[in-house]
Design an enzyme around this catalytic site. Structure first.
Site, mmCIF file in Angstrom:
data_model
loop_
_atom_site.group_PDB
_atom_site.id
_atom_site.type_symbol
_atom_site.label_atom_id
_atom_site.label_comp_id
_atom_site.label_asym_id
_atom_site.label_seq_id
_atom_site.Cartn_x
_atom_site.Cartn_y
_atom_site.Cartn_z
ATOM 1 C CD GLN A 217 64.637 -25.764 -1.162
ATOM 2 O OE1 GLN A 217 63.638 -26.271 -1.625
ATOM 3 N NE2 GLN A 217 65.245 -26.265 -0.123
ATOM 4 N N GLY B 83 58.233 -10.632 13.002
ATOM 5 C CA GLY B 83 58.903 -11.482 13.988
ATOM 6 C C GLY B 83 59.892 -10.658 14.797
ATOM 7 C CG ASP C 240 64.680 -10.116 16.800
ATOM 8 O OD1 ASP C 240 64.030 -10.355 15.772
ATOM 9 O OD2 ASP C 240 65.471 -10.927 17.325
ATOM 10 C CE LYS D 131 61.598 -21.411 3.247
ATOM 11 N NZ LYS D 131 62.838 -20.612 3.350
ATOM 12 C CB THR E 187 67.102 -25.183 -5.370
ATOM 13 O OG1 THR E 187 67.115 -26.571 -5.026
ATOM 14 C CG2 THR E 187 65.679 -24.659 -5.486
ATOM 15 N N GLY F 164 66.148 -26.390 5.615
ATOM 16 C CA GLY F 164 66.414 -26.453 7.050
ATOM 17 C C GLY F 164 65.530 -25.418 7.717
ATOM 18 C CG HIS F 165 61.937 -25.083 7.029
ATOM 19 N ND1 HIS F 165 60.763 -25.328 6.371
ATOM 20 C CD2 HIS F 165 62.806 -24.668 6.083
ATOM 21 C CE1 HIS F 165 60.919 -25.085 5.082
ATOM 22 N NE2 HIS F 165 62.149 -24.694 4.876
ATOM 23 C CG ASP G 258 68.329 -20.350 5.248
ATOM 24 O OD1 ASP G 258 67.726 -21.415 5.389
ATOM 25 O OD2 ASP G 258 69.435 -20.252 4.679
HETATM 26 P P1 GDP Z 1 63.567 -21.173 7.036
HETATM 27 O O1 GDP Z 1 64.480 -22.074 6.288
HETATM 28 O O2 GDP Z 1 62.946 -20.128 6.177
HETATM 29 O O3 GDP Z 1 62.543 -21.906 7.860
HETATM 30 O O4 GDP Z 1 64.500 -20.378 8.079
HETATM 31 P P2 GDP Z 1 65.676 -21.003 8.995
HETATM 32 O O5 GDP Z 1 65.068 -21.757 10.105
HETATM 33 O O6 GDP Z 1 66.688 -21.663 8.146
HETATM 34 O O7 GDP Z 1 66.381 -19.667 9.495
HETATM 35 C C1 GDP Z 1 65.679 -18.691 10.181
HETATM 36 C C2 GDP Z 1 66.297 -18.520 11.576
HETATM 37 O O8 GDP Z 1 65.794 -17.360 12.159
HETATM 38 C C3 GDP Z 1 65.960 -19.630 12.542
HETATM 39 O O9 GDP Z 1 67.052 -19.807 13.407
HETATM 40 C C4 GDP Z 1 64.757 -19.098 13.304
HETATM 41 O O10 GDP Z 1 64.619 -19.642 14.598
HETATM 42 C C5 GDP Z 1 65.105 -17.654 13.366
HETATM 43 N N1 GDP Z 1 63.973 -16.718 13.397
HETATM 44 C C6 GDP Z 1 62.803 -16.763 12.718
HETATM 45 N N2 GDP Z 1 62.094 -15.633 12.939
HETATM 46 C C7 GDP Z 1 62.838 -14.871 13.758
HETATM 47 C C8 GDP Z 1 62.676 -13.561 14.310
HETATM 48 O O11 GDP Z 1 61.704 -12.866 14.069
HETATM 49 N N3 GDP Z 1 63.707 -13.093 15.106
HETATM 50 C C9 GDP Z 1 64.823 -13.817 15.365
HETATM 51 N N4 GDP Z 1 65.761 -13.291 16.137
HETATM 52 N N5 GDP Z 1 65.002 -15.042 14.849
HETATM 53 C C10 GDP Z 1 64.038 -15.545 14.059
HETATM 54 P P1 IMO Z 2 65.336 -23.334 3.245
HETATM 55 O O1 IMO Z 2 64.058 -24.083 2.974
HETATM 56 C C1 IMO Z 2 68.963 -21.492 1.712
HETATM 57 C C2 IMO Z 2 70.697 -23.224 -1.907
HETATM 58 C C3 IMO Z 2 72.039 -23.914 -1.750
HETATM 59 C C4 IMO Z 2 72.636 -23.640 -3.116
HETATM 60 C C5 IMO Z 2 71.440 -23.760 -4.042
HETATM 61 C C6 IMO Z 2 71.312 -25.124 -4.712
HETATM 62 O O2 IMO Z 2 65.945 -23.675 4.560
HETATM 63 O O3 IMO Z 2 65.166 -21.872 3.030
HETATM 64 P P2 IMO Z 2 70.565 -27.519 -3.830
HETATM 65 O O4 IMO Z 2 71.173 -28.410 -2.784
HETATM 66 O O5 IMO Z 2 69.152 -27.157 -3.570
HETATM 67 O O6 IMO Z 2 70.765 -28.055 -5.220
HETATM 68 O O7 IMO Z 2 71.449 -26.173 -3.755
HETATM 69 O O8 IMO Z 2 70.294 -23.529 -3.235
HETATM 70 N N1 IMO Z 2 69.650 -23.732 -0.993
HETATM 71 C C7 IMO Z 2 69.212 -23.061 0.082
HETATM 72 N N2 IMO Z 2 69.623 -21.897 0.620
HETATM 73 N N3 IMO Z 2 67.912 -22.148 2.262
HETATM 74 C C8 IMO Z 2 67.475 -23.307 1.721
HETATM 75 O O9 IMO Z 2 66.369 -23.929 2.166
HETATM 76 C C9 IMO Z 2 68.148 -23.836 0.612
HETATM 77 N N4 IMO Z 2 67.994 -24.939 -0.160
HETATM 78 C C10 IMO Z 2 68.905 -24.852 -1.135
HETATM 79 O O10 IMO Z 2 72.792 -23.326 -0.710
HETATM 80 O O11 IMO Z 2 73.097 -22.311 -3.194
HETATM 81 MG MG MG Z 3 66.457 -22.711 6.272
#
Ligand code: GDP
Ligand code: IMO
Ligand code: MG
Length: 428
Positions: free
Chosen positions: A225, A414, A334, A16, A240, A42-43, A13
């Site tokens: 991940q 960012g 930010d 990416k 994972t 979850g992106h 998270d």
């Molecule tokens: P990912 O799984 O690595 O793609 O990340 P997620 O989407 O799960 O979580 C990142 C969150 O941060 C999302 O809600 C993005 O919209 C948000 N985000 C990404 N870059 C920035 C940033 O530079 N500033 C802020 N405030 N939010 C950001």
């Molecule tokens: P993105 O791509 C954050 C974590 C789960 C758990 C562990 C194992 O959005 O960064 P799994 O279901 O993969 O067997 O769970 O890995 N996990 C993540 N945490 N971001 C993710 O994906 C994740 N994908 C798996 O919360 O701790």
């Molecule tokens: Mg994510």
């Protein structure tokens, strides 16, 4: 720059999705590829204020002109795939071309069932998985009883494979977990329902990508991940079941390491984690709550609240090392605009001894206490900044300090979720 890897440098998270989308829309990109994990990811991508979430699909699905690829290393739930695709189509998104590897392993509903009962069985030792069946699907792959995408197109083979896969699983379910056995016929029927729609998308994605690279086309590998969730290099067993590190990209896509030109580690200006496991800079006070609230730190896939803590440069250096990072993309700077002082973990103290690198064992990591250095905050909203010079002096100092201690240059920062809310620090 034909082959670029974007991966998570912390526990997921990091942003990416945003980094991938940004790269895919600023330079012409021909392919956006997922190489590991499944719909546990979850992106979030924000385009013109509109928010999209991808799980199994590469973020490139939103980039017209780029082909999205789900490569062999991914575990594919056909149900999740079409649910996601249809969700985007229903929102009026012009979805990009999608290719799926014939060798990718399939997640059926029984994998999710097993994931959930296993977690329940673990009780207080549970991993906190996403419950999507990721671990059981990879376990079947390694146990050589997995079902692959190509198997969906031959009913006889499919039935044989599912029969073999469920043989041991059903003993476990009925005798250990006290559950009902899963019926082979029901699984065959479940999976065959997707075969016709899937077939035109299926190809040898390794061949496709290698030919693209031979032709000088640009391929973006979108990580899912993260490094600290890697089954080999992460905080095992709280990880994972795949290899989200850069090396996993080669295995998961069928390309050689010599093909890769850039490896970008996406890293937050602080740290978050979902699920169980050690997290040295985790905060249990007001600061943690504030980071969680200001950062909107709620999981995109499961809706769970993310655990929050300060930036950990030991993790950053480790990610730089095991991935051979050429650069970082630092996100969410930010969010730190509300603190007068910002702590940064520069080392750990483990049983009274200062340690600068990731400790060798998980026992030591569980004992690690952060050693902090403190930086002056900038106490202002930087979400409108568009160049490094626009940033307040203290924010510039913070970024430069992180760059010095994190093991690779910081290519960009960012300052908000939007594509345009980005500050380039070093032109490549
Ligand atoms: P990912 O799984 O690595 O793609 O990340 P997620 O989407 O799960 O979580 C990142 C969150 O941060 C999302 O809600 C993005 O919209 C948000 N985000 C990404 N870059 C920035 C940033 O530079 N500033 C802020 N405030 N939010 C950001
Ligand atoms: P993105 O791509 C954050 C974590 C789960 C758990 C562990 C194992 O959005 O960064 P799994 O279901 O993969 O067997 O769970 O890995 N996990 C993540 N945490 N971001 C993710 O994906 C994740 N994908 C798996 O919360 O701790
Ligand atoms: Mg994510």
């Amino acid at each position: 720059m034909p082959a670029i890897v974007v991966l998570g440098a912390q526990w997921g998270d990091e942003g990416k999705g945003k980094a991938t989308d940004l790269l895919a829309t600023t330079d012409p990109i021909d392919f956006v590829v997922r190489t590991s994990g499944g719909h546990n990811a979850g992106h979030t991508i924000v385009v013109n204020g509109e928010k999209y979430a991808t799980h199994l699909l590469p973020s490139g699905i939103l980039t017209p002109g780029a082909t999205s690829v789900i490569a062999n290393g991914v575990v594919v739930s056909p149900e999740a795939l079409f649910r996601e695709l249809d969700g985007l189509i229903a929102r009026g998104v012009e979805v990009a071309d999608l290719k799926v590897s014939a060798n990718a392993h399939v997640i059926a509903s029984y994998h999710a069932t097993i994931d959930k009962v296993t977690e329940r069985f673990l009780g207080k030792n549970q991993i906190g998985t996403t419950g999507r069946g990721i671990g059981p699907a990879y376990a079947d792959k390694i146990n050589r009883v997995g079902v692959r995408i190509a198997d969906l197109f031959d009913e006889k083979i499919l039935r044989e494979k599912i029969d073999a896969a469920l043989d041991v699983r059903n003993h476990l379910l009925t005798k250990v977990y006290n559950r009902r056995a899963i019926e082979v016929d029901a699984v065959v029927e479940e999976l065959l329902a997707y075969a016709d729609r899937l077939q035109p998308m299926v190809c040898d994605t390794s061949l496709l990508l290698n030919q693209a690279l031979d032709a000088g086309q640009t391929v973006l590998f979108e990580g899912a991940q993260a490094t600290m969730l890697d089954v080999d290099h992460g905080t095992y067993p709280f990880v994972t079941s795949s290899n989200p590190v850069a090396g996993g990209v080669c295995v998961g896509a069928g390309i050689g390491p010599t093909r890769i030109d850039r490896v970008i580690g996406v890293i937050k200006a602080y740290t978050t984690r979902v699920g169980s496991g050690p997290f040295p800079t985790e905060l249990f006070d007001e600061d943690g709550v504030q980071l969680q609230q200001l950062g909107g730190e709620i999981g995109v896939s499961t809706g769970r609240t993310r655990r929050c803590g300060w930036y950990d440069s030991v993790v950053a250096r480790f990610a730089s090392r095991v991935n051979g990072l050429t650069e970082f993309f630092l996100t969410k700077l930010d969010i730190l605009g509300a603190w007068e002082q910002i702590p940064v973990c520069v080392a750990y103290e483990i049983d009274g001894v200062r340690v600068d690198e990731m400790p060798m064992t998980q026992t030591e990591f569980h004992h690690a206490k952060p050693v902090y250095e403190y930086f002056d905050g900038w106490m202002s909203d930087i979400s409108g900044c568009r160049s490094f010079d626009d940033l307040p002096k203290n924010a510039q100092v913070y970024v430069q300090a992180l760059e010095e201690i994190s093991g690779a240059k910081i290519w960009g920062v960012g300052v908000g979720p939007g594509r345009e809310q980005t500050v380039v620090v070093h032109e490549d």
